[in-house]
Design an enzyme around this catalytic site. Structure first.
Site, PDB file in Angstrom:
ATOM      1  N   GLU A 108      44.006  45.323  35.951  1.00  0.00           N
ATOM      2  CA  GLU A 108      44.051  45.923  37.034  1.00  0.00           C
ATOM      3  C   GLU A 108      44.393  47.551  37.003  1.00  0.00           C
ATOM      4  OE1 GLU A 108      46.819  43.005  38.487  1.00  0.00           O
ATOM      5  OE2 GLU A 108      45.551  42.795  40.140  1.00  0.00           O
ATOM      6  N   ARG A 120      49.164  48.061  22.672  1.00  0.00           N
ATOM      7  CA  ARG A 120      48.430  47.255  21.494  1.00  0.00           C
ATOM      8  C   ARG A 120      47.036  46.544  22.301  1.00  0.00           C
ATOM      9  NH1 ARG A 120      49.319  45.511  16.553  1.00  0.00           N
ATOM     10  NH2 ARG A 120      51.694  45.334  17.071  1.00  0.00           N
ATOM     11  N   GLY A 141      49.350  45.123  30.232  1.00  0.00           N
ATOM     12  CA  GLY A 141      48.271  44.671  31.215  1.00  0.00           C
ATOM     13  C   GLY A 141      47.361  45.594  31.054  1.00  0.00           C
ATOM     14  N   GLN A 201      37.151  44.682  31.118  1.00  0.00           N
ATOM     15  CA  GLN A 201      37.995  44.895  32.117  1.00  0.00           C
ATOM     16  C   GLN A 201      37.983  46.021  32.707  1.00  0.00           C
ATOM     17  OE1 GLN A 201      39.976  42.243  33.479  1.00  0.00           O
ATOM     18  NE2 GLN A 201      38.320  41.248  32.353  1.00  0.00           N
ATOM     19  N   THR A 216      36.801  42.661  25.118  1.00  0.00           N
ATOM     20  CA  THR A 216      37.170  42.160  26.532  1.00  0.00           C
ATOM     21  C   THR A 216      38.092  43.080  27.428  1.00  0.00           C
ATOM     22  OG1 THR A 216      39.081  40.879  25.290  1.00  0.00           O
ATOM     23  CG2 THR A 216      36.969  39.624  25.807  1.00  0.00           C
ATOM     24  N   ILE A 255      40.050  33.663  33.980  1.00  0.00           N
ATOM     25  CA  ILE A 255      39.167  33.712  35.301  1.00  0.00           C
ATOM     26  C   ILE A 255      38.156  35.084  35.045  1.00  0.00           C
ATOM     27  CG2 ILE A 255      41.141  33.366  36.869  1.00  0.00           C
ATOM     28  CD1 ILE A 255      41.826  36.243  36.985  1.00  0.00           C
TER      29      ILE A 255
END
Ligand code: MOS
Length: 726
Positions: free
Chosen positions: A689, A612, A686, A622, A618, A466
């Site tokens: 967010e 990690r 993650g 984010q 990228t 996305i």
């Protein structure tokens, strides 16, 4: 064959041993050149032979029923048809897997889709949609405002530990503050769009969707067909941020019209439609009660919230989600109260829960730190618990203290002064900090990995990208595990005919889809080891050459054809036995104009610990995105509803102000090196967010530090600041 792993126990740190050097590398996106040259085909850009164009028709009343008079537009140029059946009233929620159609003719909010107008061209369809005569019968009892007289549904299951009231009254220091946040829109750059076509009984839908494995079931549910008759293609997506987690109205409308017409139909939401028909983030009220002893140890945390949604919608913003595990304190109370309003549905918008919940919590922490006379970083560090304070579970890893301390050092926190002590011209300067936390989740996911004798490889899964970098990282994982350069790996995504992945949502994509690719490649390594006559542990793969215990051969000599293995990851007991979350610290320096109350963010730093890091570039992007969302949340973003009708009055990007280049200063990102052994076989967590969680609070805390004005009502627009400046 399938290499399957249920994550029940710690796995070896294979990616620390493989040695190809593809992991962590700041690699650019393989699909980037296609995107910037306009050759990556997004959903709305598909043009099929004999394709008709659809435009959604929106309800012009708040609540009631409607009857559509098709004869009013039948003779207009290009008219093809008006379809009203099987409408869904808003986008489905993430991981629902169903999307029930609404009863025909019912209106629950202003702007709801009630029909699709189909014509030969877009202009004709738009004209027909606007000219269509609709007879409305308004119903009584529409509710459009959340205020002091609103009735709320209460939580079935409020948490109440210890005695919050007693702890508050006996505390050395305490605060009891109400914070409010306004509704937010995801505002992905690419509007929602669908092109539907049928091959016999099977619909082929080209859409812009985040979680195809769930979306195919949702579309099948809306259309009343078997899921085997649904194929969804979504290879390129111009941002989702939660707004594309579930099937949205244009997908179902395009499929219905296409079936009836026997020709392809394209339906693209225009920007106003996106604001109205797609779920938005609820507004919130948050009552924060915090208490601590004379040493600055928290004794009580209360986090109660009030929010809104349409009647019948199951989603609730989990406002307090991170408050449960971030800080200690024995007396704790939470509660959630939902008002049912006739306004566009509430749903997931980037970092559901944390994005707004950490505004309340992290501002309240700042207030209490000041009341106790303790530096806000020291205050937070003192209150990091040994174990998750409610569940008693150990953290899988928790580097919050390190993030706060390393970040403070890098940001120059020691130069911070008190309110109004730094003046530059007519600008007060100040610094603020906030913790970041975001639950880490592993989802079931599958992928096929193929290695060819020429040293190229193919990764195939219905996973989506996305805009987060999925194409890059899945290629890097396969490259690292197979010992080849990432440029040799082709990644195919976004097709429901491929093995089913987790989808993109909840920041779980890299860990879940990534682990399935890791496992598929691990299966290939086992086969190669057999052929080389060594154990999988002894095998080294690097630059297309396999090395065993006592021999060394190029891949081409070991392989007589391609080897394909499926990787299949499932969450296991490590998801239940550990509190898993990413942690971080946000820092902001702001300037507040002493005359106008205008705020300019001068610089920001995010120190993040998310296990990690697969791709330093990228991942950093984010976090940049999160910091920019933080600026929007803190300073500019708010959906305004007309109090009389619930109409979203600022339903475009001119009036709903997301940060632009001039709003965004230097953004710095620091990754704390970490491995999370309980999370998945790659030890990652993650990141997407996490970068947003708490970011806005660092800015409002910096506003207070600059000028002494604490803003309780987000966003911190000048009207909330200058009346309090003297
Ligand atoms: Mo995210 S709001 O789970 O796409």
């Amino acid at each position: 064959m399938t290499e399957h792993l249920k994550m029940d126990k710690v796995q070896p740190r294979m990616l620390d041993e493989t040695g190809q050097g593809a992991i962590h590398k700041p690699m650019t996106r393989p699909e980037g050149p296609l995107k910037v040259s306009g050759t990556a085909t997004y959903a709305a850009e598909w043009s099929l032979p004999n394709m008709a164009e659809g435009v959604m028709v929106r309800a012009a009343i708040t609540k009631g029923t409607c009857e559509i008079d098709e004869s009013s537009v039948k003779d207009m140029p290009g008219f093809v048809g008006i379809y009203t059946d099987r409408m869904v009233r808003n986008s489905a929620q993430g991981t629902m897997g169903t999307n029930p159609v609404q009863p025909e003719g019912e209106v629950h909010y202003l702007g709801q889709p009630i029909a699709v107008a189909v014509a030969e061209t877009l202009e004709q369809a738009r004209d027909i949609a606007q000219s269509l005569a609709v007879k409305y019968t308004p119903a009584d009892g529409a509710k459009t405002v959340m205020d002091d007289s609103t009735e709320f549904e209460d939580d079935d299951d409020p948490v109440d530990m210890g005695d919050l009231d007693k702890a508050m009254s006996e505390a050395a220091f305490s605060i009891d503050s109400l914070y409010t946040t306004k509704p937010h829109n995801s505002s992905a750059m690419e509007p929602h769009a669908a092109v539907a076509d049928w091959e016999g009984d099977r619909v082929i839908l080209r859409g812009s969707l985040q979680m195809l494995g769930f979306n195919k079931n949702e579309l099948a549910d809306s259309l009343g067909i078997d899921v085997s008759n649904v194929r969804i293609l979504s290879p390129y997506i111009g941002g989702g941020f939660g707004s594309k987690l579930g099937i949205s109205p244009e997908c179902v409308a395009a499929a219905v019209a296409s079936k009836k017409l026997g020709r392809p139909v394209r339906v693209v939401l225009h920007r106003n439609n996106v604001f109205e028909m797609i779920t938005l983030r609820t507004e919130t009220r948050q009552r924060m009660r915090l208490a601590c002893d004379a040493d600055g140890k928290l004794t009580a945390i209360g986090h109660e919230n009030w929010q809104t949604n349409l009647p019948g919608e199951s989603m609730a913003e989990p406002v307090d989600v991170a408050t449960h595990f971030l800080y200690g304190g024995e007396n704790r109370r939470y509660g959630q109260h939902i008002a049912r309003l006739n306004r566009s549905a509430s749903g997931a918008v980037r970092a559901p829960g944390e994005a707004v919940g950490q505004l309340g919590l992290e501002n309240a922490m700042d207030e209490l730190a000041e009341a106790a006379g303790i530096d806000p970083i020291e205050f937070r560090v003192r209150n990091i618990p040994e174990k998750s304070p409610e569940s008693g579970l150990p953290y899988s890893s928790n580097a919050l203290a390190q993030c706060l301390q390393e970040g403070a050092e890098m940001f120059g926190w020691s130069g911070r002064k008190g309110p109004k002590e730094r003046l530059e011209g007519e600008w007060y300067l100040g610094m603020g900090v906030a913790s970041a936390a975001r639950s880490n989740i592993l989802m079931e996911s599958r992928a096929n990995v193929t290695l060819n004798p020429d040293g190229t490889a193919l990764v195939q899964t219905d996973m989506t990208d996305i805009g987060t970098g999925t194409y890059s990282i899945l290629g890097q994982i396969a490259a690292e595990m197979l010992g080849i350069d990432p440029s040799k790996v082709t990644v195919e995504l976004g097709d429901t005919d491929l093995p089913e992945a987790s989808g993109s949502g909840g920041s779980w994509g890299a860990a879940s889809a990534g682990s399935s690719v890791f496992l598929g490649a691990k299966g290939i390594r086992t086969k190669l080891a057999e052929r080389l006559g060594c154990s999988p542990e002894e095998l080294r793969l690097q630059d297309g050459v396999a090395t065993g215990a006592n021999n060394r051969r190029p891949l081409a000599e070991l392989m007589d054809g391609p080897i394909t293995e499926e990787g299949h990851i499932e969450p296991g007991s490590t998801s239940n036995d550990f509190e898993q979350a990413g942690f971080g610290a946000h820092f902001a320096e702001v300037a507040v104009n002493k005359v106008t109350g205008e705020v300019r963010v001068r610089r920001m730093l995010a120190a993040m610990a998310a296990g990690r890091i697969l791709n330093a570039q990228t991942a950093r992007s984010q976090v940049w995105g999160g910091q920019i969302w933080g600026i929007g949340t803190a300073l500019t973003e708010e959906i305004q509803h007309d109090r009389r009708t619930g109409h979203i009055v600022n339903n475009d990007l001119a009036e709903y102000h997301i940060p632009v280049n001039l709003d965004v200063p230097d953004l710095d990102v620091h990754f704390v090196d970490e491995r999370d052994d309980q999370s998945n076989p790659m030890q990652i967590k993650g990141i997407g967010e996490l970068g947003l969680s708490g970011a806005g609070a660092a800015i409002t805390n910096a506003i207070y530090n600059a000028c002494g004005v604490r803003v309780y009502d987000y966003p911190a627009t000048p009207d909330k600041i200058f009346p309090h400046l003297d």
